[in-house]
Design a protein around this motif. Structure first.
Motif, PDB file in Angstrom:
ATOM      1  N   VAL A 344       0.831  -1.205   0.000  1.00 38.28           N
ATOM      2  CA  VAL A 344       0.000   0.000   0.000  1.00 38.28           C
ATOM      3  C   VAL A 344       0.863   1.252   0.000  1.00 38.28           C
ATOM      4  CG1 VAL A 344      -0.227   0.082   2.527  1.00 38.28           C
ATOM      5  CG2 VAL A 344      -1.980   1.133   1.095  1.00 38.28           C
ATOM      6  N   GLU A 345       0.451   2.243  -0.787  1.00 36.82           N
ATOM      7  CA  GLU A 345       1.229   3.476  -0.922  1.00 36.82           C
ATOM      8  C   GLU A 345       0.871   4.456   0.198  1.00 36.82           C
ATOM      9  OE1 GLU A 345       0.668   5.097  -4.795  1.00 36.82           O
ATOM     10  OE2 GLU A 345       1.631   3.405  -5.819  1.00 36.82           O
ATOM     11  N   ILE A 346       1.900   4.993   0.846  1.00 37.31           N
ATOM     12  CA  ILE A 346       1.716   5.974   1.906  1.00 37.31           C
ATOM     13  C   ILE A 346       2.724   7.108   1.708  1.00 37.31           C
ATOM     14  CG2 ILE A 346       0.817   4.316   3.578  1.00 37.31           C
ATOM     15  CD1 ILE A 346       3.630   4.287   4.876  1.00 37.31           C
ATOM     16  N   THR A 347       2.425   8.270   2.290  1.00 34.94           N
ATOM     17  CA  THR A 347       3.337   9.413   2.255  1.00 34.94           C
ATOM     18  C   THR A 347       3.621   9.842   3.683  1.00 34.94           C
ATOM     19  OG1 THR A 347       2.518  10.185   0.112  1.00 34.94           O
ATOM     20  CG2 THR A 347       3.660  11.789   1.492  1.00 34.94           C
ATOM     21  N   LEU A 348       4.893   9.852   4.041  1.00 33.88           N
ATOM     22  CA  LEU A 348       5.320  10.303   5.362  1.00 33.88           C
ATOM     23  C   LEU A 348       5.779  11.753   5.258  1.00 33.88           C
ATOM     24  CD1 LEU A 348       6.141   9.949   8.351  1.00 33.88           C
ATOM     25  CD2 LEU A 348       8.315   8.985   7.536  1.00 33.88           C
ATOM     26  N   SER A 349       5.190  12.617   6.070  1.00 37.52           N
ATOM     27  CA  SER A 349       5.569  14.033   6.092  1.00 37.52           C
ATOM     28  C   SER A 349       6.358  14.331   7.361  1.00 37.52           C
ATOM     29  CB  SER A 349       4.320  14.924   6.052  1.00 37.52           C
ATOM     30  OG  SER A 349       3.567  14.695   4.877  1.00 37.52           O
ATOM     31  N   THR A 350       7.416  15.094   7.214  1.00 38.33           N
ATOM     32  CA  THR A 350       8.230  15.461   8.370  1.00 38.33           C
ATOM     33  C   THR A 350       8.672  16.911   8.268  1.00 38.33           C
ATOM     34  OG1 THR A 350      10.224  14.925   9.662  1.00 38.33           O
ATOM     35  CG2 THR A 350      10.396  14.732   7.286  1.00 38.33           C
ATOM     36  N   PRO A 351       8.773  17.605   9.376  1.00 32.93           N
ATOM     37  CA  PRO A 351       9.413  18.917   9.344  1.00 32.93           C
ATOM     38  C   PRO A 351      10.916  18.763   9.170  1.00 32.93           C
ATOM     39  CG  PRO A 351       8.814  18.336  11.598  1.00 32.93           C
ATOM     40  CD  PRO A 351       8.295  17.233  10.717  1.00 32.93           C
ATOM     41  N   VAL A 352      11.569  19.855   8.858  1.00 30.59           N
ATOM     42  CA  VAL A 352      13.025  19.864   8.709  1.00 30.59           C
ATOM     43  C   VAL A 352      13.577  20.975   9.595  1.00 30.59           C
ATOM     44  CG1 VAL A 352      14.979  20.156   7.146  1.00 30.59           C
ATOM     45  CG2 VAL A 352      12.912  18.966   6.360  1.00 30.59           C
ATOM     46  N   GLY A 353      14.307  20.593  10.629  1.00 32.38           N
ATOM     47  CA  GLY A 353      14.913  21.587  11.510  1.00 32.38           C
ATOM     48  C   GLY A 353      14.034  22.017  12.664  1.00 32.38           C
ATOM     49  N   ARG A 354      12.791  21.517  12.711  1.00 34.27           N
ATOM     50  CA  ARG A 354      11.910  21.881  13.830  1.00 34.27           C
ATOM     51  C   ARG A 354      12.239  21.050  15.064  1.00 34.27           C
ATOM     52  NH1 ARG A 354      10.095  22.274  17.845  1.00 34.27           N
ATOM     53  NH2 ARG A 354       8.026  22.841  18.592  1.00 34.27           N
ATOM     54  N   TYR A 355      12.529  19.766  14.884  1.00 33.65           N
ATOM     55  CA  TYR A 355      12.869  18.866  15.974  1.00 33.65           C
ATOM     56  C   TYR A 355      14.267  18.302  15.749  1.00 33.65           C
ATOM     57  CZ  TYR A 355       7.806  19.029  16.513  1.00 33.65           C
ATOM     58  OH  TYR A 355       6.506  19.467  16.644  1.00 33.65           O
ATOM     59  N   THR A 356      14.858  17.795  16.813  1.00 39.21           N
ATOM     60  CA  THR A 356      16.208  17.243  16.715  1.00 39.21           C
ATOM     61  C   THR A 356      16.277  16.152  15.650  1.00 39.21           C
ATOM     62  OG1 THR A 356      16.568  17.670  19.070  1.00 39.21           O
ATOM     63  CG2 THR A 356      18.048  16.106  18.002  1.00 39.21           C
ATOM     64  N   ALA A 357      17.141  16.371  14.650  1.00 35.85           N
ATOM     65  CA  ALA A 357      17.425  15.381  13.597  1.00 35.85           C
ATOM     66  C   ALA A 357      16.155  14.867  12.921  1.00 35.85           C
ATOM     67  CB  ALA A 357      18.228  14.213  14.182  1.00 35.85           C
ATOM     68  N   ASP A 358      15.133  15.724  12.769  1.00 39.66           N
ATOM     69  CA  ASP A 358      13.841  15.235  12.266  1.00 39.66           C
ATOM     70  C   ASP A 358      13.939  14.649  10.862  1.00 39.66           C
ATOM     71  OD1 ASP A 358      14.279  17.801  11.225  1.00 39.66           O
ATOM     72  OD2 ASP A 358      12.587  18.693  12.284  1.00 39.66           O
ATOM     73  N   ARG A 359      14.625  15.326   9.960  1.00 33.90           N
ATOM     74  CA  ARG A 359      14.712  14.791   8.595  1.00 33.90           C
ATOM     75  C   ARG A 359      15.520  13.484   8.566  1.00 33.90           C
ATOM     76  NH1 ARG A 359      15.462  17.843   2.924  1.00 33.90           N
ATOM     77  NH2 ARG A 359      15.629  16.006   1.599  1.00 33.90           N
TER      78      ARG A 359
END
Length: 498
Positions: A344-359
């Protein structure tokens, strides 16, 4: 009409330490990861910026980390009269920065604004309040729709603005007349860039060594924040990631201070969107992530794994409860297969630089999710865009944190209660029943047991996969004394110029 102009700012260099008779003339700059969306103190629920607005306007209550309890702020007292009624009494003699008295009508106005105005981003703070009645100029009665043992926690987030000024200016009051009763005044806001506060001399919460000005600068990239600290451009840097901690420790002009966070990091899965309408898919995610490996390799041990949404010291923590979601790719694959969701196809979204090592963390999760049987795309929008879309319920699957969970009830109602907010859009009648029961329980021991029941149900149903709480590292200049708190707050009255 009085205009708010930024007073002439010298270079960021700090003045000599102040004496008791001579308040410091220093300006302290704080590098933050947050967004600053405008002048309206009610619009943005981000924890750190909300605490900045409390410094300007004053909030009804605040949490005292040293005493480990909620204490009055603008209020003199907040006490229950009966199961559905609370009496709130303001401190006598409170005045705003323009000399106007703070009165009971301001409390009513502020609560009603949060509850009814379309620009309010914090309606969850007053969702249990039915009405507020004025008794006299300093006293109001707050009537709740049901028993609410968490009211003090919610009141700590309510900024108190002037009804009289709002009647005069309308919403333009926030930019044209932002007079509060807090220890700092608003000097300037530049949306997406910075906010500058000016000390309100004579305020009882201030000492001579608190900075004359505090600037909150948005620097989303960790390298930016650490470089600015090294160059003396900022004196406090939020969220130093593990790979940069030693660099700060090696600086002759700065140091690292760490604190265990009460911010829950999690993967949210909205059942409004396929495949997250299937519990098997949500549970598969929880089994797919090698949390121990991420904490060890990426966070370098600077995080504590969560068995649910809370840890030791928070309401509902059970030392004997162990999460059923061990790292088990095979079990994850079997769950997807049983639900007919292989590939099944899913998309994971993450902030960049908002939390420690988020990307980096999100990138590490991709092959883990793929190994479990998902087909994954990663999205990395700007934080302001992602946060806006999350609040609107437009992001099906995302990595994020929920800060300031001193009392977890508000966050759990907000994210997982039916109608709590659009952020996940989850609804479960049994969970709602348990949430209502813990919120109505005033006995601390019984409430702890009922919160544990909430957490048990929440973990089983898995609308979120609970990850960890960071050990937060802050970069602090040697020119200031500042003790970070478990919640992301940087209050001017807690910064001292050396």
């Amino acid at each position: 009409m009085k205009k708010f102009l930024l007073s002439t700012l010298a270079a960021v260099a700090l003045s000599a330490p102040a004496t008791a008779a001579e308040p410091t003339n220093a300006r302290v700059a704080v590098a933050i990861t947050e967004t600053i969306s405008g002048h309206n103190p009610y619009s943005d629920p981000v924890v750190l910026v909300s605490s900045v607005w409390c410094q300007i306007y004053g909030c009804i209550m605040r949490y005292d980390f040293d005493r480990k309890e909620y204490v009055p702020y603008l209020a003199e007292s907040v006490k229950p009269v009966d199961a559905l009624t609370w009496e709130l009494r303001l401190r006598p003699g409170l005045t705003r920065h323009n000399g106007e008295k703070v009165v009971a009508a301001d409390i009513v106005h502020s609560i009603n604004f949060l509850k009814n105005d379309p620009t309010s981003g914090k309606g969850y703070l007053v969702s249990s309040i039915d009405k507020v009645e004025i008794v006299d100029d300093l006293t109001v009665l707050i009537r709740t729709t049901s028993a609410d043992a968490t009211l003090r926690d919610n009141l700590a987030g309510i900024v108190v603005t002037s009804k009289a000024l709002y009647d005069q200016y309308g919403a333009e009051m926030f930019s044209k007349a932002p007079y509060g009763a807090g220890p700092y005044k608003l000097a300037e806001v530049r949306i997406g860039e910075h906010m500058i506060l000016e000390r309100n001399d004579g305020h009882p919460m201030l000492s001579p060594n608190n900075p004359r000005q505090v600037m909150y600068r948005i620097l989303p990239e960790p390298e930016q924040r650490v470089t600015a600290l090294a160059n003396g451009e900022v004196q406090i840097a939020q969220g130093v990631p593990p790979q940069l901690v030693q660099r700060v420790r090696d600086m002759p002009n700065a140091r690292i201070e760490t604190i265990n966070s009460v911010e829950m990091m999690f993967l949210a899965m909205s059942p409004k969107t396929h495949p997250w309408d299937r519990k098997e898919a949500r549970q598969a995610v929880a089994h797919a992530i090698n949390r121990e490996g991420i904490v060890r390799a990426i966070l370098q041990g600077q995080a504590a794994l969560l068995n649910g949404p809370v840890s030791e010291g928070q309401i509902g923590f059970d030392p004997d409860f162990v999460s059923p979601y061990d790292y088990n790719p095979e079990k994850a694959r079997n769950l997807l297969k049983s639900a007919g969701l292989e590939g099944v196809e899913i998309t994971l979204s993450t902030p960049v630089g908002r939390y420690t090592a988020d990307r980096q963390i999100a990138e590490a999760m991709l092959p883990m999710l793929e190994d479990a049987g998902f087909t994954v795309t990663l999205e990395t929008p700007e934080w302001a865009t992602l946060w806006s879309n999350v609040q609107a319920g437009k992001v099906p699957f995302y990595y994020m944190g929920r800060g300031s969970m001193i009392d977890p009830s508000r966050a759990l109602h907000q994210y997982f209660g039916t109608g709590g907010s659009p952020r996940i859009g989850y609804s479960d009648a049994e969970l709602d029943t348990r949430l209502a029961a813990e919120k109505a329980e005033f006995d601390p021991a019984l409430r702890n047991e009922k919160m544990q029941s909430v957490i048990s149900r929440l973990v089983e149903e898995a609308p979120a996969a609970f990850m960890w709480q960071h050990q937060m590292a802050w970069g602090i200049s040697n020119t200031v004394t500042f003790q970070p708190r478990p919640a992301d707050q940087v209050n001017g009255w807690e910064i001292f110029v050396n």
